[in-house]
Write an enzyme that holds these catalytic residues in place. Structure first.
Site, PDB file in Angstrom:
ATOM      1  CE  LYS A 138     -28.914 -15.899  19.614  1.00 36.85           C
ATOM      2  NZ  LYS A 138     -27.556 -15.782  18.996  1.00 36.85           N
ATOM      3  CB  CYS A 170     -21.388  -0.608  22.896  1.00 35.02           C
ATOM      4  SG  CYS A 170     -21.252  -0.768  24.679  1.00 35.02           S
ATOM      5  CD  GLU A 209     -21.028   0.168  16.981  1.00 28.00           C
ATOM      6  OE1 GLU A 209     -21.882  -0.556  16.419  1.00 28.00           O
ATOM      7  OE2 GLU A 209     -20.917   0.241  18.219  1.00 28.00           O
TER       8      GLU A 209
HETATM    9  P1  NAD Z   1     -25.505  -8.363  16.389  1.00 27.73           P
HETATM   10  O1  NAD Z   1     -26.642  -7.407  16.353  1.00 27.73           O
HETATM   11  O2  NAD Z   1     -25.029  -8.928  15.108  1.00 27.73           O
HETATM   12  O3  NAD Z   1     -25.863  -9.613  17.318  1.00 27.73           O
HETATM   13  C1  NAD Z   1     -26.223  -9.468  18.666  1.00 27.73           C
HETATM   14  C2  NAD Z   1     -27.056 -10.649  19.094  1.00 27.73           C
HETATM   15  O4  NAD Z   1     -28.313 -10.588  18.431  1.00 27.73           O
HETATM   16  C3  NAD Z   1     -26.472 -12.010  18.734  1.00 27.73           C
HETATM   17  O5  NAD Z   1     -26.748 -12.912  19.776  1.00 27.73           O
HETATM   18  C4  NAD Z   1     -27.227 -12.378  17.477  1.00 27.73           C
HETATM   19  O6  NAD Z   1     -27.294 -13.759  17.251  1.00 27.73           O
HETATM   20  C5  NAD Z   1     -28.598 -11.813  17.781  1.00 27.73           C
HETATM   21  N1  NAD Z   1     -29.448 -11.480  16.636  1.00 27.73           N
HETATM   22  C6  NAD Z   1     -29.067 -11.073  15.403  1.00 27.73           C
HETATM   23  N2  NAD Z   1     -30.165 -10.839  14.641  1.00 27.73           N
HETATM   24  C7  NAD Z   1     -31.242 -11.072  15.418  1.00 27.73           C
HETATM   25  C8  NAD Z   1     -32.652 -11.000  15.213  1.00 27.73           C
HETATM   26  N3  NAD Z   1     -33.181 -10.631  14.042  1.00 27.73           N
HETATM   27  N4  NAD Z   1     -33.484 -11.317  16.232  1.00 27.73           N
HETATM   28  C9  NAD Z   1     -32.970 -11.674  17.437  1.00 27.73           C
HETATM   29  N5  NAD Z   1     -31.654 -11.786  17.680  1.00 27.73           N
HETATM   30  C10 NAD Z   1     -30.795 -11.478  16.689  1.00 27.73           C
HETATM   31  O7  NAD Z   1     -24.333  -7.615  17.184  1.00 27.73           O
HETATM   32  P2  NAD Z   1     -22.862  -8.135  17.463  1.00 27.73           P
HETATM   33  O8  NAD Z   1     -22.064  -8.018  16.206  1.00 27.73           O
HETATM   34  O9  NAD Z   1     -22.898  -9.428  18.180  1.00 27.73           O
HETATM   35  O10 NAD Z   1     -22.352  -7.057  18.524  1.00 27.73           O
HETATM   36  C11 NAD Z   1     -21.805  -5.842  18.197  1.00 27.73           C
HETATM   37  C12 NAD Z   1     -22.819  -4.740  18.411  1.00 27.73           C
HETATM   38  O11 NAD Z   1     -23.284  -4.755  19.758  1.00 27.73           O
HETATM   39  C13 NAD Z   1     -22.216  -3.363  18.215  1.00 27.73           C
HETATM   40  O12 NAD Z   1     -23.107  -2.564  17.484  1.00 27.73           O
HETATM   41  C14 NAD Z   1     -22.080  -2.831  19.625  1.00 27.73           C
HETATM   42  O13 NAD Z   1     -22.085  -1.440  19.738  1.00 27.73           O
HETATM   43  C15 NAD Z   1     -23.262  -3.446  20.293  1.00 27.73           C
HETATM   44  N6  NAD Z   1     -23.063  -3.472  21.751  1.00 27.73           N
HETATM   45  C16 NAD Z   1     -23.780  -2.600  22.518  1.00 27.73           C
HETATM   46  C17 NAD Z   1     -23.593  -2.562  23.905  1.00 27.73           C
HETATM   47  C18 NAD Z   1     -24.355  -1.603  24.764  1.00 27.73           C
HETATM   48  O14 NAD Z   1     -24.388  -1.807  25.978  1.00 27.73           O
HETATM   49  N7  NAD Z   1     -24.958  -0.574  24.221  1.00 27.73           N
HETATM   50  C19 NAD Z   1     -22.673  -3.431  24.491  1.00 27.73           C
HETATM   51  C20 NAD Z   1     -21.966  -4.312  23.672  1.00 27.73           C
HETATM   52  C21 NAD Z   1     -22.181  -4.326  22.303  1.00 27.73           C
END
Ligand code: NAD
Length: 492
Positions: free
Chosen positions: A175, A284, A385
């Site tokens: 997803k 991230c 962040e």
């Molecule tokens: P987000 O948490 O809003 O969304 C991430 C994914 O989760 C999306 O596909 C979203 O649709 C899904 N999602 C949201 N709520 C959910 C739920 N309740 N249940 C299941 N799935 C759900 O994050 P974003 O804005 O897409 O990405 C940015 C974040 O990702 C930042 O905090 C960044 O640091 C983190 N990130 C971490 C890494 C790492 O390797 N540690 C790498 C890239 C990004």
């Protein structure tokens, strides 16, 4: 206008609701594709396809060597298609073509590496303390793995999960983020071309709550591998806890990038810039807190501002652009909100601090590379962040201070250290509470090196040998060499 459907059981299928949502180009603001809006019913179909492929048929009986060959084939196809994938990431995500054309080629290495590892996971024959008993272990796949990714690097984040999971023999329902689904969807065609049987990899698109949550909660999903914010990660963890299901969580960061007075200042300035302005700060692992020893603070800030102010902002498809647009509308608004908070809290803006509307900005969502000095570690911009091109500079006096400030944060994803003193470098590497520590470099990642967070930055590791075991479970097998005749009521 392109329309993308779900990819389930080896076929493109309509969303059960019949609904689609728009995806736009962050550089022009123009809507260029429609994406299927998935729900629990679509998730059910995808999980059923993945479960069927895991339990019976070609994949279920395929030997690890054959799985490895499919992964290596996929790696070759990725290399062939890397330019097209790079352009797609630029159009949907606003990523720089200069970075993407390297990254999409490099993606292949994850599939090749885990392809090679598929038939090298060995159990053990254990020394037995029971006469006449043989005890050995095997490592088995888990089943259907839910893979949920963030918008910032869709194909890379997927590779970190999909390559080891498939090498281990699992099946997947992916997803991707609702903001950047298209590269993952196009990638499904490459998976099919490589020869993976239908149902082994499926993709359902849609919103986090509507498609992501039911996927994690699904009773037939055996593991969730999630990359995203710590808030959504916490929800995923809670759902997983209700099912007693393992998770890998790659979450946010607020990484310290620490410059000592004995550092090569030009190299440190380069590292600071790549740490916060590469990918428009939407990573991230961004080095968003720059800790600078007070004796070199002013000189370093002056040099940093000088170099950062020369960044070319604009068209991400141009090889000469350094800073591209912010990918999503909510993210753009969030970055600008944090800039206002920083000003209100008394930090000094020495560069940027506003939307960029100059030449080359088109209709895009640009924020100027922004640097704040006079930041204290308890300020909101130092603790939360931002995920954008906003750098907080915090002065420190001693090594002890640097460790204390560096670790004084809920996150623990990464840290950078700039010093010419090898003893100090090793002390800092030991004392910083982060899953990755870079010394005199920043942002290096590799398929061979485990990546993941301490503290609120996550659970588990991606990449490297360790990631393979995140997708397997160990079984212990006992064989008696002769029939037992002793007292059956006593455990032996
Ligand atoms: P987000 O948490 O809003 O969304 C991430 C994914 O989760 C999306 O596909 C979203 O649709 C899904 N999602 C949201 N709520 C959910 C739920 N309740 N249940 C299941 N799935 C759900 O994050 P974003 O804005 O897409 O990405 C940015 C974040 O990702 C930042 O905090 C960044 O640091 C983190 N990130 C971490 C890494 C790492 O390797 N540690 C790498 C890239 C990004």
């Amino acid at each position: 206008m392109k329309t993308y459907r779900h990819y389930i059981g080896g076929a493109w299928v309509e969303p059960s609701s019949g609904e689609y949502f728009d995806t736009d180009n962050p550089y022009t603001g123009e809507v260029w594709a429609k994406i299927a809006r998935g729900n629990a019913q679509d998730v059910d179909r995808a999980v059923a396809a993945a479960k069927a492929a895991f339990e019976a048929g070609e994949w279920a009986t395929m030997r690890p060597t054959a799985r490895g060959k499919l992964l290596v084939k996929l790696a070759e196809i990725i290399e062939r298609e890397s330019e097209r994938l790079a352009e797609l990431e630029v159009r949907d995500n606003g990523k720089l073509i200069a970075e993407m054309s390297l990254q999409t080629k490099y993606l292949a290495e994850w599939y090749r590496y885990y392809g090679g590892m598929a038939d090298k996971i060995e159990g053990a024959v254990l020394p037995s303390d029971r006469p006449g008993m043989l005890n050995f272990t095997t490592h088995e796949p888990l089943g259907v793995v839910a893979m949920i990714t963030a918008w910032n690097s869709p194909l890379l984040l997927l590779a970190w999960k999909l390559a080891p999971a498939l090498a281990a023999g699992n099946t997947a329902v992916v997803k991707p983020s609702e903001f950047t689904s298209t590269s993952t969807l196009e990638f499904m065609d490459l998976v099919r071309e490589a020869g993976f049987p239908d149902g082994v990899v499926n993709c359902v698109t849609g919103m986090g709550i509507e498609a992501g949550a039911p996927l994690v909660e699904h009773p037939d999903v055996a593991k969730a591998a999630f990359t995203g914010s710590d808030m959504a990660g916490q929800k995923v963890y809670e759902s997983a806890a209700r099912k007693i299901m393992p998770v890998t969580l790659e979450l946010g960061g607020k990484s310290p990038n620490i410059v000592f007075e004995d550092a090569d200042i030009d190299a440190a300035v380069n590292g600071a810039i790549s740490g916060i302005f590469a990918a428009t700060g939407q990573t991230c692992l961004a080095g968003s807190r720059l800790l600078v020893q007070r004796s070199v603070h002013d000189a370093l800030v002056a040099r940093l501002v000088e170099v950062a102010s020369q960044a070319a902002i604009g068209d991400p498809m141009s090889m000469d652009t350094h800073v591209g647009p912010v990918t999503t509308v909510p993210q753009y608004e969030k970055v600008l909100r944090y800039i206002e908070i920083a000003k209100r809290d008394g930090a000094t803006c020495v560069l940027g601090g506003k939307p960029y509307t100059g030449s080359g900005s088109q209709g895009g969502r640009f924020v100027e590379p922004t640097i704040f000095t006079g930041v204290t570690n308890d300020m909101t911009i130092a603790q939360e962040e931002i995920f954008g091109p906003v750098l907080s500079i915090i002065p420190f006096d001693t090594e002890e201070d640097a460790v204390r400030i560096g670790n004084d944060i809920v996150y623990g994803l990464a840290a950078g250290v700039w010093t010419s003193d090898i003893g100090r470098a090793l002390r800092m590497a030991e004392r910083l509470k982060a899953g990755t520590v870079w010394i005199n470099t920043y942002r290096a990642v590799s398929f061979m090196s485990p990546f993941g967070g301490f503290k609120r930055s996550g659970q588990g590791r991606e990449s490297g040998k360790e990631a393979m075991m995140e997708y397997m479970q160990t079984k212990s097998v006992w064989i008696a060499q002769q029939m037992a005749t002793g007292n059956p009521f006593v455990m032996r």
